[in-house]
Design a protein around this motif. Structure first.
Motif, PDB file in Angstrom:
ATOM      1  N   LEU A  48     -10.213  -6.499   0.920  1.00  0.00           N
ATOM      2  CA  LEU A  48      -8.778  -6.660   0.693  1.00  0.00           C
ATOM      3  C   LEU A  48      -8.083  -5.324   0.904  1.00  0.00           C
ATOM      4  O   LEU A  48      -8.600  -4.274   0.515  1.00  0.00           O
ATOM      5  CB  LEU A  48      -8.509  -7.138  -0.736  1.00  0.00           C
ATOM      6  N   LYS A  49      -6.925  -5.370   1.478  1.00  0.00           N
ATOM      7  CA  LYS A  49      -6.174  -4.141   1.692  1.00  0.00           C
ATOM      8  C   LYS A  49      -5.911  -3.428   0.364  1.00  0.00           C
ATOM      9  O   LYS A  49      -5.982  -2.207   0.284  1.00  0.00           O
ATOM     10  CB  LYS A  49      -4.858  -4.464   2.396  1.00  0.00           C
ATOM     11  N   GLU A  50      -5.640  -4.194  -0.670  1.00  0.00           N
ATOM     12  CA  GLU A  50      -5.370  -3.613  -1.985  1.00  0.00           C
ATOM     13  C   GLU A  50      -6.598  -2.915  -2.574  1.00  0.00           C
ATOM     14  O   GLU A  50      -6.483  -2.022  -3.405  1.00  0.00           O
ATOM     15  CB  GLU A  50      -4.885  -4.688  -2.964  1.00  0.00           C
ATOM     16  N   ALA A  51      -7.780  -3.322  -2.146  1.00  0.00           N
ATOM     17  CA  ALA A  51      -9.015  -2.741  -2.677  1.00  0.00           C
ATOM     18  C   ALA A  51      -9.293  -1.356  -2.103  1.00  0.00           C
ATOM     19  O   ALA A  51     -10.053  -0.596  -2.689  1.00  0.00           O
ATOM     20  CB  ALA A  51     -10.191  -3.662  -2.401  1.00  0.00           C
ATOM     21  N   THR A  52      -8.661  -1.033  -0.991  1.00  0.00           N
ATOM     22  CA  THR A  52      -8.943   0.260  -0.366  1.00  0.00           C
ATOM     23  C   THR A  52      -8.591   1.419  -1.290  1.00  0.00           C
ATOM     24  O   THR A  52      -9.342   2.380  -1.396  1.00  0.00           O
ATOM     25  CB  THR A  52      -8.191   0.415   0.970  1.00  0.00           C
ATOM     26  N   ARG A  53      -7.472   1.332  -1.952  1.00  0.00           N
ATOM     27  CA  ARG A  53      -7.091   2.396  -2.887  1.00  0.00           C
ATOM     28  C   ARG A  53      -7.912   2.328  -4.171  1.00  0.00           C
ATOM     29  O   ARG A  53      -8.153   3.333  -4.814  1.00  0.00           O
ATOM     30  CB  ARG A  53      -5.612   2.321  -3.200  1.00  0.00           C
ATOM     31  N   ALA A  54      -8.329   1.133  -4.535  1.00  0.00           N
ATOM     32  CA  ALA A  54      -9.081   0.963  -5.770  1.00  0.00           C
ATOM     33  C   ALA A  54     -10.440   1.644  -5.715  1.00  0.00           C
ATOM     34  O   ALA A  54     -10.959   2.068  -6.740  1.00  0.00           O
ATOM     35  CB  ALA A  54      -9.252  -0.515  -6.076  1.00  0.00           C
ATOM     36  N   ILE A  55     -11.019   1.773  -4.520  1.00  0.00           N
ATOM     37  CA  ILE A  55     -12.345   2.379  -4.429  1.00  0.00           C
ATOM     38  C   ILE A  55     -12.305   3.900  -4.389  1.00  0.00           C
ATOM     39  O   ILE A  55     -13.341   4.540  -4.493  1.00  0.00           O
ATOM     40  CB  ILE A  55     -13.145   1.856  -3.225  1.00  0.00           C
ATOM     41  N   LEU A  56     -11.129   4.488  -4.260  1.00  0.00           N
ATOM     42  CA  LEU A  56     -11.052   5.953  -4.159  1.00  0.00           C
ATOM     43  C   LEU A  56     -11.737   6.698  -5.303  1.00  0.00           C
ATOM     44  O   LEU A  56     -12.442   7.680  -5.053  1.00  0.00           O
ATOM     45  CB  LEU A  56      -9.601   6.401  -4.020  1.00  0.00           C
ATOM     46  N   ALA A  70     -19.327   4.232  -1.561  1.00  0.00           N
ATOM     47  CA  ALA A  70     -17.879   4.306  -1.329  1.00  0.00           C
ATOM     48  C   ALA A  70     -17.592   4.961   0.019  1.00  0.00           C
ATOM     49  O   ALA A  70     -16.724   4.516   0.773  1.00  0.00           O
ATOM     50  CB  ALA A  70     -17.212   5.082  -2.454  1.00  0.00           C
ATOM     51  N   TYR A  71     -18.333   6.006   0.319  1.00  0.00           N
ATOM     52  CA  TYR A  71     -18.176   6.691   1.611  1.00  0.00           C
ATOM     53  C   TYR A  71     -18.466   5.738   2.768  1.00  0.00           C
ATOM     54  O   TYR A  71     -17.751   5.730   3.767  1.00  0.00           O
ATOM     55  CB  TYR A  71     -19.109   7.903   1.663  1.00  0.00           C
ATOM     56  N   LYS A  72     -19.511   4.932   2.629  1.00  0.00           N
ATOM     57  CA  LYS A  72     -19.875   3.991   3.688  1.00  0.00           C
ATOM     58  C   LYS A  72     -18.828   2.903   3.882  1.00  0.00           C
ATOM     59  O   LYS A  72     -18.827   2.215   4.890  1.00  0.00           O
ATOM     60  CB  LYS A  72     -21.240   3.359   3.397  1.00  0.00           C
ATOM     61  N   ALA A  73     -17.938   2.740   2.920  1.00  0.00           N
ATOM     62  CA  ALA A  73     -16.865   1.760   3.063  1.00  0.00           C
ATOM     63  C   ALA A  73     -15.800   2.256   4.022  1.00  0.00           C
ATOM     64  O   ALA A  73     -14.862   1.534   4.336  1.00  0.00           O
ATOM     65  CB  ALA A  73     -16.242   1.460   1.702  1.00  0.00           C
ATOM     66  N   ASP A  75     -15.520   2.522   7.101  1.00  0.00           N
ATOM     67  CA  ASP A  75     -15.260   1.763   8.328  1.00  0.00           C
ATOM     68  C   ASP A  75     -14.042   0.868   8.183  1.00  0.00           C
ATOM     69  O   ASP A  75     -13.191   0.817   9.055  1.00  0.00           O
ATOM     70  CB  ASP A  75     -16.471   0.909   8.700  1.00  0.00           C
ATOM     71  N   TRP A  76     -13.957   0.152   7.084  1.00  0.00           N
ATOM     72  CA  TRP A  76     -12.803  -0.723   6.892  1.00  0.00           C
ATOM     73  C   TRP A  76     -11.705  -0.029   6.119  1.00  0.00           C
ATOM     74  O   TRP A  76     -10.547  -0.361   6.244  1.00  0.00           O
ATOM     75  CB  TRP A  76     -13.201  -2.026   6.213  1.00  0.00           C
ATOM     76  N   TYR A  77     -12.057   0.986   5.324  1.00  0.00           N
ATOM     77  CA  TYR A  77     -11.051   1.689   4.525  1.00  0.00           C
ATOM     78  C   TYR A  77     -10.037   2.385   5.412  1.00  0.00           C
ATOM     79  O   TYR A  77      -8.836   2.240   5.234  1.00  0.00           O
ATOM     80  CB  TYR A  77     -11.725   2.688   3.591  1.00  0.00           C
ATOM     81  N   SER A  78     -10.490   3.135   6.391  1.00  0.00           N
ATOM     82  CA  SER A  78      -9.568   3.918   7.211  1.00  0.00           C
ATOM     83  C   SER A  78      -8.626   3.031   8.011  1.00  0.00           C
ATOM     84  O   SER A  78      -7.509   3.424   8.321  1.00  0.00           O
ATOM     85  CB  SER A  78     -10.351   4.826   8.153  1.00  0.00           C
ATOM     86  N   ALA A  79      -9.029   1.823   8.312  1.00  0.00           N
ATOM     87  CA  ALA A  79      -8.170   0.915   9.063  1.00  0.00           C
ATOM     88  C   ALA A  79      -7.118   0.251   8.178  1.00  0.00           C
ATOM     89  O   ALA A  79      -6.160  -0.323   8.692  1.00  0.00           O
ATOM     90  CB  ALA A  79      -9.028  -0.165   9.738  1.00  0.00           C
ATOM     91  N   ASN A  80      -7.262   0.335   6.867  1.00  0.00           N
ATOM     92  CA  ASN A  80      -6.359  -0.378   5.976  1.00  0.00           C
ATOM     93  C   ASN A  80      -5.413   0.510   5.188  1.00  0.00           C
ATOM     94  O   ASN A  80      -4.609   0.030   4.429  1.00  0.00           O
ATOM     95  CB  ASN A  80      -7.154  -1.217   4.972  1.00  0.00           C
ATOM     96  N   VAL A  81      -5.496   1.802   5.316  1.00  0.00           N
ATOM     97  CA  VAL A  81      -4.655   2.698   4.553  1.00  0.00           C
ATOM     98  C   VAL A  81      -3.254   2.713   5.154  1.00  0.00           C
ATOM     99  O   VAL A  81      -3.071   2.834   6.353  1.00  0.00           O
ATOM    100  CB  VAL A  81      -5.233   4.137   4.530  1.00  0.00           C
ATOM    101  N   ASP A  82      -2.257   2.582   4.285  1.00  0.00           N
ATOM    102  CA  ASP A  82      -0.869   2.640   4.738  1.00  0.00           C
ATOM    103  C   ASP A  82      -0.492   4.060   5.093  1.00  0.00           C
ATOM    104  O   ASP A  82      -1.041   5.017   4.565  1.00  0.00           O
ATOM    105  CB  ASP A  82       0.070   2.150   3.641  1.00  0.00           C
ATOM    106  N   ASP A  83       0.480   4.209   5.947  1.00  0.00           N
ATOM    107  CA  ASP A  83       0.981   5.530   6.309  1.00  0.00           C
ATOM    108  C   ASP A  83       1.873   6.125   5.244  1.00  0.00           C
ATOM    109  O   ASP A  83       2.212   7.288   5.306  1.00  0.00           O
ATOM    110  CB  ASP A  83       1.751   5.463   7.627  1.00  0.00           C
ATOM    111  N   ASP A  84       2.266   5.334   4.253  1.00  0.00           N
ATOM    112  CA  ASP A  84       3.210   5.806   3.231  1.00  0.00           C
ATOM    113  C   ASP A  84       2.515   6.430   2.016  1.00  0.00           C
ATOM    114  O   ASP A  84       3.087   6.528   0.957  1.00  0.00           O
ATOM    115  CB  ASP A  84       4.121   4.679   2.773  1.00  0.00           C
ATOM    116  N   THR A  85       1.283   6.903   2.180  1.00  0.00           N
ATOM    117  CA  THR A  85       0.551   7.508   1.048  1.00  0.00           C
ATOM    118  C   THR A  85       0.972   8.916   0.797  1.00  0.00           C
ATOM    119  O   THR A  85       1.475   9.629   1.568  1.00  0.00           O
ATOM    120  CB  THR A  85      -0.978   7.461   1.296  1.00  0.00           C
TER     121      THR A  85
END
Length: 85
Positions: A48-56, A70-73, A75-85
């Motif tokens: 889930l896109k919302e989970a990307t920040r939750a795993i930080l 978490a590091y191995k995630a 692959d999908w994490y970098s594709a889902n991060v918003d530019d507004d961080t």
């Protein structure tokens, strides 16, 4: 313990992925490493896109198995991060 947590979260995710995420996020701070790992694993599997920040916080976990997972995630994490961080 970790297997029970994972299966319980998976059962919730089967019906409602967002509800599962809300239940898994607090477990990333649990004292038990197997519970933290189970929560992280299900969050990664939900993708889930919302989970990307939750795993930080898991990147800074004292157990290397959790932080590496978490590091191995990434692959999908970098594709889902918003530019507004």
């Amino acid at each position: 313990d970790g297997q029970v947590v994972y299966l319980a979260l998976w059962s919730v995710a089967y019906l409602n992925a967002h509800d599962c995420m809300r239940r898994a996020v607090p477990l990333l701070q649990d004292a038990s490493v197997v519970r933290r790992y189970a929560a992280l694993r299900i969050l990664k599997e939900l993708r889930l896109k919302e989970a990307t920040r939750a795993i930080l916080p898991a990147f800074d976990d004292p157990d290397l198995r959790v932080s590496y997972s978490a590091y191995k995630a990434g692959d999908w994490y970098s594709a889902n991060v918003d530019d507004d961080t």
